[in-house]
Every structure is written in C-alpha cells, then in structure tokens.
Design an enzyme around this catalytic site. Structure first.
Site, short mmCIF file in Angstrom:
data_model
loop_
_atom_site.label_atom_id
_atom_site.label_comp_id
_atom_site.label_asym_id
_atom_site.label_seq_id
_atom_site.Cartn_x
_atom_site.Cartn_y
_atom_site.Cartn_z
N TYR A 1 -13.09 10.22 -9.39
CA TYR A 1 -12.24 9.95 -10.55
C TYR A 1 -13.05 9.24 -11.64
O TYR A 1 -13.02 9.63 -12.81
CB TYR A 1 -11.05 9.10 -10.13
N SER B 1 -10.40 6.69 -18.96
CA SER B 1 -9.87 5.56 -18.20
C SER B 1 -10.94 4.47 -18.21
O SER B 1 -12.13 4.77 -18.36
CB SER B 1 -9.59 5.97 -16.75
#
Length: 263
Positions: A166, A153
């Site tokens: 994350y 990401s």
C-alpha cells in the site's frame, strides 16, 4: 490568468460548466469529493465497483438537483478502464477534472503477502491511476485548462504500519504526480496530489475500532482527532478550481499535522 477582482470572484471559485470523473466515488472520501465538486457546479461521472451502492448514491445527488452520473466498473481490470473512458468520451467532448481516488489495502507483514495480493493492490491503487490518466489525456487536453488530482496517503510519505505494498503504491502516485505535472503542463493539464492520514471511512474503520490503536493515532496527530472525508474533499476541490490555476506538481497532506510528527 485573469487578475483576481471582486467582479470575477464567483467564477474563480466555481466549477460551473466543468465535467469531472471521480473514481471510488460510492462512499468515503470518493463520495465526499464527488459531492463537493457537484456543489461547486460540476457535472460528475461517479465510478465505483459496487453498482447498487453507487447507483443509490448517485440517485440521492440527482434528487438534490445535481448533474451526477453513475458508471460501475472494477478499475483494477484493463477492459473496464477502457469501457469507462469510452463512456466518458461518448457523453462529453472534453474532461476538466480527473480524480484518481480508487484504492484498497491489505494489512499484513511483508513476508506474508501472496503474489495475487501484490498484483491486486498494484492494479487497483496504481495501475488504475496510470492508465486512466493516459487514456483521459485527449479529453483533458481538449478542455484547454484541466486538472488531475491523485489521492495518495501519508503512507506514501512516511511509515504508518499499513503494509508495504500500500505504501509503495501511494508513494508511486506522488512521483507520478510530479512527472505528469511537468510533462503535461504545456497541454494545459495541472496534476496535483492529496495525501490523507486516517479519515473516518469504511476502509479505515476496520483498524480504528481497536481503541488502543485509535489512541496511538490520535496521540501522534497534533490536531488530536481523526479526519472527516469532507476535509479531504475540500482540498481536492480547491486544487481543481480556477483559483488554483498556478498550482501543479504538489502533494498536500490532509493529516491534522501527523506527517510533521511521524508514527
């Protein structure tokens, strides 16, 4: 590598005869990746935690004439990762493609995470990719030329307000990609990474429903919109193709230019 000519064009841009394993494949980016690989001729073993959703998606692909198979597993659990690889090895003598896509997020300030949430995010986002890659190594090596694509990401590249854990796991996938690309090249295994920005998926919808936040996201994205799952899938598929045989160790941002701007 065979020189590109008009006569071998179709084979360079095809996955016919190849076997792919895609995690988190029942919806969103994972389902789009599986669909793209199927359309290019691959056999796909689709994996997800929710059996009903997964089996419905795979049945739809099968009705369209594609060679798709379902295996329900919670890949945050070591025993279920082992069961998945046993299933793959029992079906096929080799694996050409592994897409480590499964992932989740819990959005909150760093000081508010519990130890259980920390362990769950690491187990789902990072441990699954680490262990599946290692366990799949013999099958990938047996293929002669194979490919791993890790779904990271832009949160692993820049700060995007999604939560420190994350971001940590996604940054670790980028570095894992670099290390494995160098270490496993001699085994014929290429390893690359795709780093999406906000994509229209169930996971992203919870925050994109906030119109103020959505405007901030779009304003910081040069192409002026949120991405589609198929736009991530096409990048993943390209990295798996014979046409991409000289690409390894790379991270491609599929982000509409966001990472150029930052948040």
């Amino acid at each position: 590598m065979e020189r590109a000519t008009p006569s071998n064009f179709s084979s360079r841009w095809s996955l016919q005869g190849q076997v792919a394993l895609v995690t988190g494949a029942s919806k969103g980016i994972g389902a789009a990746i599986a669909a793209e690989l199927l359309a290019l001729g691959a056999t796909v073993l689709a994996v997800a935690r929710q059996a009903d959703t997964l089996e419905a998606q795979v049945a739809e692909w099968q009705q369209q004439g594609f060679d798709a198979h379902a295996f329900a597993a919670d890949l945050s659990q070591p025993t279920e990762r082992q069961a998945l690889l046993a299933e793959a090895a029992g079906r096929w003598p080799q694996l050409h493609i592994l897409v480590n896509n499964v992932g989740t997020n819990i959005r909150k300030p760093t000081t508010e995470y519990t130890s259980e949430e920390y362990r769950h995010l690491l187990a789902t986002n990072l441990d699954s990719a680490w262990e599946l890659s290692r366990a799949a190594y013999p099958l990938l090596q047996a293929a002669g030329q194979s490919s791993i694509v890790n779904i990271s990401s832009v949160a692993g590249l820049v700060h995007v307000r999604t939560g420190s854990i994350y971001g940590m796991t996604k940054a670790a996938l980028v570095q894992l990609t670099r290390n494995l690309a160098a270490e496993w090249a001699s085994a014929g295994i290429r390893v690359n990474c795709v780093a999406p920005w906000y994509i229209k998926t169930p996971l992203a919808s919870t925050v994109l429903q906030n119109e103020t936040y959505l405007k901030q996201v779009v304003d910081r994205t040069p192409l002026g919109r949120v991405g589609e799952p198929e736009e991530v899938a096409s990048a993943v598929a390209f990295l798996c193709l014979p046409a991409a045989a000289y690409i390894t160790g790379q991270t491609i941002s599929v982000d509409g230019g966001f990472s150029v701007n930052g948040f």
